[in-house]
Design a protein around this motif. Structure first.
Motif, mmCIF file in Angstrom:
data_model
loop_
_atom_site.group_PDB
_atom_site.id
_atom_site.type_symbol
_atom_site.label_atom_id
_atom_site.label_comp_id
_atom_site.label_asym_id
_atom_site.label_seq_id
_atom_site.Cartn_x
_atom_site.Cartn_y
_atom_site.Cartn_z
ATOM 1 N N THR A 53 7.660 3.355 14.967
ATOM 2 C CA THR A 53 7.963 3.244 13.603
ATOM 3 C C THR A 53 6.769 2.341 13.217
ATOM 4 O O THR A 53 5.891 1.987 13.835
ATOM 5 C CB THR A 53 9.434 2.398 13.370
ATOM 6 O OG1 THR A 53 9.235 1.294 14.324
ATOM 7 C CG2 THR A 53 10.437 3.030 14.215
ATOM 8 N N ALA A 54 6.628 2.141 11.853
ATOM 9 C CA ALA A 54 5.693 1.541 10.959
ATOM 10 C C ALA A 54 5.428 0.124 11.441
ATOM 11 O O ALA A 54 4.244 -0.178 11.562
ATOM 12 C CB ALA A 54 5.738 1.354 9.415
ATOM 13 N N ASP A 55 6.386 -0.582 11.989
ATOM 14 C CA ASP A 55 6.065 -2.090 12.484
ATOM 15 C C ASP A 55 6.868 -2.394 13.858
ATOM 16 O O ASP A 55 7.267 -3.231 14.001
ATOM 17 C CB ASP A 55 6.525 -2.920 11.177
ATOM 18 C CG ASP A 55 7.905 -2.801 11.333
ATOM 19 O OD1 ASP A 55 8.744 -1.817 11.502
ATOM 20 O OD2 ASP A 55 8.763 -3.764 10.578
ATOM 21 N N LEU B 102 0.898 -1.197 0.195
ATOM 22 C CA LEU B 102 0.120 0.006 0.118
ATOM 23 C C LEU B 102 0.866 1.229 -0.065
ATOM 24 O O LEU B 102 2.014 1.243 0.683
ATOM 25 C CB LEU B 102 -0.989 0.225 1.291
ATOM 26 C CG LEU B 102 -1.776 -1.280 1.506
ATOM 27 C CD1 LEU B 102 -2.366 -1.351 2.693
ATOM 28 C CD2 LEU B 102 -2.918 -1.003 0.509
ATOM 29 N N GLY B 103 0.677 2.239 -0.689
ATOM 30 C CA GLY B 103 1.296 3.504 -0.810
ATOM 31 C C GLY B 103 0.413 4.597 -0.370
ATOM 32 O O GLY B 103 -0.912 4.594 -0.799
ATOM 33 N N ILE B 104 0.888 5.586 0.176
ATOM 34 C CA ILE B 104 0.067 6.892 0.557
ATOM 35 C C ILE B 104 0.809 8.026 -0.141
ATOM 36 O O ILE B 104 2.009 8.212 0.209
ATOM 37 C CB ILE B 104 -0.108 7.130 2.217
ATOM 38 C CG1 ILE B 104 -1.087 8.053 2.510
ATOM 39 C CG2 ILE B 104 1.517 7.004 2.702
ATOM 40 C CD1 ILE B 104 -2.406 7.732 2.515
ATOM 41 N N ALA C 230 -8.686 -2.596 22.040
ATOM 42 C CA ALA C 230 -7.968 -2.887 20.916
ATOM 43 C C ALA C 230 -6.701 -3.669 20.989
ATOM 44 O O ALA C 230 -6.248 -3.565 22.293
ATOM 45 C CB ALA C 230 -7.544 -1.493 20.348
ATOM 46 N N GLN C 231 -6.119 -4.157 19.995
ATOM 47 C CA GLN C 231 -4.846 -4.913 20.096
ATOM 48 C C GLN C 231 -4.016 -4.705 18.642
ATOM 49 O O GLN C 231 -4.691 -4.642 17.556
ATOM 50 C CB GLN C 231 -5.119 -6.433 20.424
ATOM 51 C CG GLN C 231 -4.978 -7.567 19.234
ATOM 52 C CD GLN C 231 -4.706 -8.775 19.798
ATOM 53 O OE1 GLN C 231 -5.455 -9.441 20.422
ATOM 54 N NE2 GLN C 231 -3.695 -9.203 19.257
ATOM 55 N N VAL C 232 -2.793 -4.593 18.937
ATOM 56 C CA VAL C 232 -1.972 -4.626 17.955
ATOM 57 C C VAL C 232 -1.687 -5.758 17.082
ATOM 58 O O VAL C 232 -1.509 -6.731 17.733
ATOM 59 C CB VAL C 232 -0.765 -3.662 18.194
ATOM 60 C CG1 VAL C 232 0.246 -4.531 19.160
ATOM 61 C CG2 VAL C 232 0.180 -3.377 16.937
ATOM 62 N N HIS C 233 -1.483 -5.796 15.839
ATOM 63 C CA HIS C 233 -1.095 -7.105 15.051
ATOM 64 C C HIS C 233 0.101 -6.616 14.425
ATOM 65 O O HIS C 233 0.185 -5.926 13.322
ATOM 66 C CB HIS C 233 -2.207 -7.476 14.003
ATOM 67 C CG HIS C 233 -3.434 -7.930 14.686
ATOM 68 N ND1 HIS C 233 -3.526 -9.308 15.130
ATOM 69 C CD2 HIS C 233 -4.429 -7.568 15.065
ATOM 70 C CE1 HIS C 233 -4.508 -9.447 15.837
ATOM 71 N NE2 HIS C 233 -5.407 -8.524 15.912
ATOM 72 N N GLU C 234 1.266 -6.948 14.663
ATOM 73 C CA GLU C 234 2.790 -6.445 14.326
ATOM 74 C C GLU C 234 2.814 -6.873 12.830
ATOM 75 O O GLU C 234 2.847 -8.271 12.550
ATOM 76 C CB GLU C 234 3.651 -7.106 15.152
ATOM 77 C CG GLU C 234 5.233 -6.486 14.930
ATOM 78 C CD GLU C 234 6.013 -6.849 15.972
ATOM 79 O OE1 GLU C 234 5.684 -7.469 16.895
ATOM 80 O OE2 GLU C 234 7.365 -6.945 15.627
ATOM 81 N N GLY C 235 3.035 -5.865 12.136
ATOM 82 C CA GLY C 235 3.633 -5.961 10.987
ATOM 83 C C GLY C 235 2.707 -6.797 9.951
ATOM 84 O O GLY C 235 3.196 -7.371 9.013
ATOM 85 N N ILE C 236 1.246 -6.720 9.864
ATOM 86 C CA ILE C 236 0.559 -7.675 9.142
ATOM 87 C C ILE C 236 0.222 -6.911 7.752
ATOM 88 O O ILE C 236 -0.286 -7.987 6.820
ATOM 89 C CB ILE C 236 -0.840 -8.177 9.639
ATOM 90 C CG1 ILE C 236 -1.605 -6.858 10.074
ATOM 91 C CG2 ILE C 236 -0.438 -8.950 10.878
ATOM 92 C CD1 ILE C 236 -3.247 -7.525 10.168
ATOM 93 N N ALA C 237 0.399 -5.871 7.699
ATOM 94 C CA ALA C 237 0.118 -5.187 6.300
ATOM 95 C C ALA C 237 1.678 -4.674 5.728
ATOM 96 O O ALA C 237 2.622 -5.030 6.188
ATOM 97 C CB ALA C 237 -0.704 -4.154 6.324
ATOM 98 N N ARG C 238 1.569 -4.405 4.541
ATOM 99 C CA ARG C 238 3.027 -3.858 4.139
ATOM 100 C C ARG C 238 2.525 -2.397 3.396
ATOM 101 O O ARG C 238 1.640 -2.324 2.681
ATOM 102 C CB ARG C 238 3.142 -4.873 2.792
ATOM 103 C CG ARG C 238 3.244 -6.270 3.190
ATOM 104 C CD ARG C 238 4.209 -7.368 2.678
ATOM 105 N NE ARG C 238 4.060 -7.329 1.219
ATOM 106 C CZ ARG C 238 5.063 -7.789 0.437
ATOM 107 N NH1 ARG C 238 6.248 -8.172 1.038
ATOM 108 N NH2 ARG C 238 4.787 -7.769 -0.855
ATOM 109 N N LEU C 239 3.684 -1.590 3.435
ATOM 110 C CA LEU C 239 3.587 -0.235 3.200
ATOM 111 C C LEU C 239 4.673 0.008 2.235
ATOM 112 O O LEU C 239 6.001 -0.261 2.473
ATOM 113 C CB LEU C 239 3.658 0.611 4.460
ATOM 114 C CG LEU C 239 3.513 1.923 4.599
ATOM 115 C CD1 LEU C 239 2.266 2.461 3.968
ATOM 116 C CD2 LEU C 239 3.790 2.485 5.784
ATOM 117 N N VAL D 286 9.406 -1.934 -0.067
ATOM 118 C CA VAL D 286 8.191 -2.058 0.905
ATOM 119 C C VAL D 286 8.605 -2.792 2.409
ATOM 120 O O VAL D 286 9.635 -3.503 2.555
ATOM 121 C CB VAL D 286 7.458 -3.344 0.279
ATOM 122 C CG1 VAL D 286 6.193 -3.822 0.951
ATOM 123 C CG2 VAL D 286 7.009 -2.740 -1.241
ATOM 124 N N THR D 287 8.026 -1.997 3.229
ATOM 125 C CA THR D 287 8.230 -2.249 4.754
ATOM 126 C C THR D 287 6.929 -2.788 5.266
ATOM 127 O O THR D 287 5.720 -2.964 4.752
ATOM 128 C CB THR D 287 8.774 -1.400 5.616
ATOM 129 O OG1 THR D 287 7.742 -0.304 5.551
ATOM 130 C CG2 THR D 287 9.959 -0.694 5.071
#
Ligand code: ADP
Ligand code: MG
Length: 405
Positions: A320-322, A102-104, A393-402, A144-145
């Motif tokens: 940081t992002a992840d 995904l890009g922003i 809420a809970q975090v899901h570490e690094g499950i998407a890509r950026l 991609v990270t």
């Protein structure tokens, strides 16, 4: 099936989603004036999709054949990316879909993820067109990270996914009230902050969280690049096993006995997205090892999942992002208007945690629960208003890509 042994690079196929209404309504001009020439220069084929209404993008990415696309790029504010992420996680094949890079590109009035991504490049702060060009450059580079996502449970048992923030109290009210100043662009948060300070109030609620274990320094999170980028590989390297949804209970049992025993009902079989092994049911008390905050009078609670809350609000300097953390900030009642204004002014450069404000608390957590007691109020997720009431809420570490640095 997996493509193997192919080393031929091919051009990226990028879907660019533009919300023509975002920000000052100039996103399409920003695309044709700034981004289109960059993509052409970099020989990146793209398909332009102009959204026609709210949830257009969400419905589109939920139904589309994702194998056609190497990346989904959003030129808008954070709201359109929120739609896209949730659309991806509503798919039957969510586990694969959420791996789509995904890009922003900042085109809205709230461009917090773009500001965060720019910050992660370690470049000096940038705004407006400079920020857009920086993000356009990252897109052409195609690295991609990983990106953390946070699953948010609302009172009506709805679950949504967030990449940016959850806010209640002062900040949420600014998010909503400042919508009417959208035409001033990113300045709307400053205007909103000043308006809110004038009518400062206290919000009653209960807050509890699961503290993050002490961490060791993180390695660079670069995980791959787009087919057109350097070091590219045609195989998407996934670290996830592609298990089916039906074994959620097995996952819960093996990973966290304490939580499993608190669940009275099994997860719905067709719930999409990753299971939330850290959370008890919202009607039940929080797990015993959670920290319960003593105060019930707050000015704000702000959970940050990226570094920036807006282009000029560097709310979570360590994020940081992840990193796998929720950066939880809250401000206790009793803070003066001047002290609160000082907090927000120092936040522009990320200095607010270092000024010794006795009313501000900062914790790195893995999960949290917020139960507002005030009968009226607002909660925002990624700047969008959601159902008011108890949330967790809970975090899901690094499950998407950026697409990032
Ligand atoms: P901004 O930063 O200016 O708020 P966003 O990207 O957050 O920009 O978009 C604002 C809202 O507009 C979001 O809720 C998004 O879902 C919605 N939206 C997307 N496309 C359209 C459209 N074509 N018309 C109206 N609203 C839209
Ligand atoms: Mg928005």
């Amino acid at each position: 099936g997996e493509r193997q042994g192919c080393i031929v690079r091919r051009p990226c196929r990028v879907m660019v989603l533009v919300n023509p209404q975002s920000g000052r309504g100039q996103a399409l001009q920003l695309f044709s004036g700034q981004i289109e020439p960059m993509l052409t220069e970099a020989s990146i084929p793209y398909t332009l999709v102009i959204t026609e209404h709210q949830n257009h993008a969400r419905d589109l990415v939920r139904e589309t054949d994702l194998s056609q696309w190497d990346a989904l790029v959003i030129l808008s504010g954070d709201g359109l990316l929120f739609e896209v992420l949730n659309g991806l996680l509503e798919r039957e094949d969510w586990e694969e879909a959420i791996q789509t890079p995904l890009g922003i590109l900042p085109g809205g009035s709230g461009n917090a993820l773009a500001a965060s991504v720019h910050h992660y490049t370690k470049s000096p702060p940038a705004w407006g067109k400079e920020l857009l060009l920086s993000c356009g450059f990252l897109l052409c580079k195609g690295l991609v990270t990983r990106l953390d996502l946070v699953s948010v449970h609302l009172a009506s048992s709805q679950r949504i996914f967030s990449f940016l923030s959850l806010a209640w109290g002062f900040v949420a009210d600014i998010d909503i009230e400042s919508e009417k100043y959208r035409l001033v662009g990113p300045m709307r948060f400053l205007v909103g902050t000043l308006m809110r300070l004038a009518s400062l109030r206290v919000y009653q609620g209960r807050l509890a969280y699961l503290p993050a274990p002490p961490s060791t320094p993180q390695n660079s999170s670069l995980c791959s690049s787009l087919p057109c980028g350097p070091n590219s590989s045609p195989n998407q390297n996934s670290r996830h096993n592609h298990s089916t949804n039906s074994n959620h209970n097995t996952v819960l049992n093996s990973s966290n006995n304490a939580i499993t025993t608190m669940r009275t009902e099994p997860q719905p079989v067709n719930r999409k997205g990753p299971p939330d092994s850290l959370l008890a049911d919202l009607e039940q008390p929080v797990p015993e090892h959670w920290t319960v905050v003593n105060e019930e009078d707050f000015v704000l609670v702000l959970a940050m999942f990226q570094s920036h809350l807006a282009e000029d609000l560097f709310a979570a300097p360590g994020a940081t992002a992840d990193d796998g953390f929720i950066h939880l900030l809250y401000v206790r009642a009793g803070i003066s208007r001047l002290a609160l204004l000082t907090l927000f002014m120092t936040m522009e450069k990320g200095g607010h945690l270092a000024i010794g404000c006795p009313h501000l608390v900062y914790e790195r957590v893995k999960a949290f629960r917020l139960e507002p007691l005030s009968p009226e109020g607002a909660i925002t997720v990624d700047g969008e208003m959601v159902e008011y009431g108890p949330v967790q809420a809970q975090v899901h570490e690094g499950i998407a890509r950026l697409i990032s640095a």
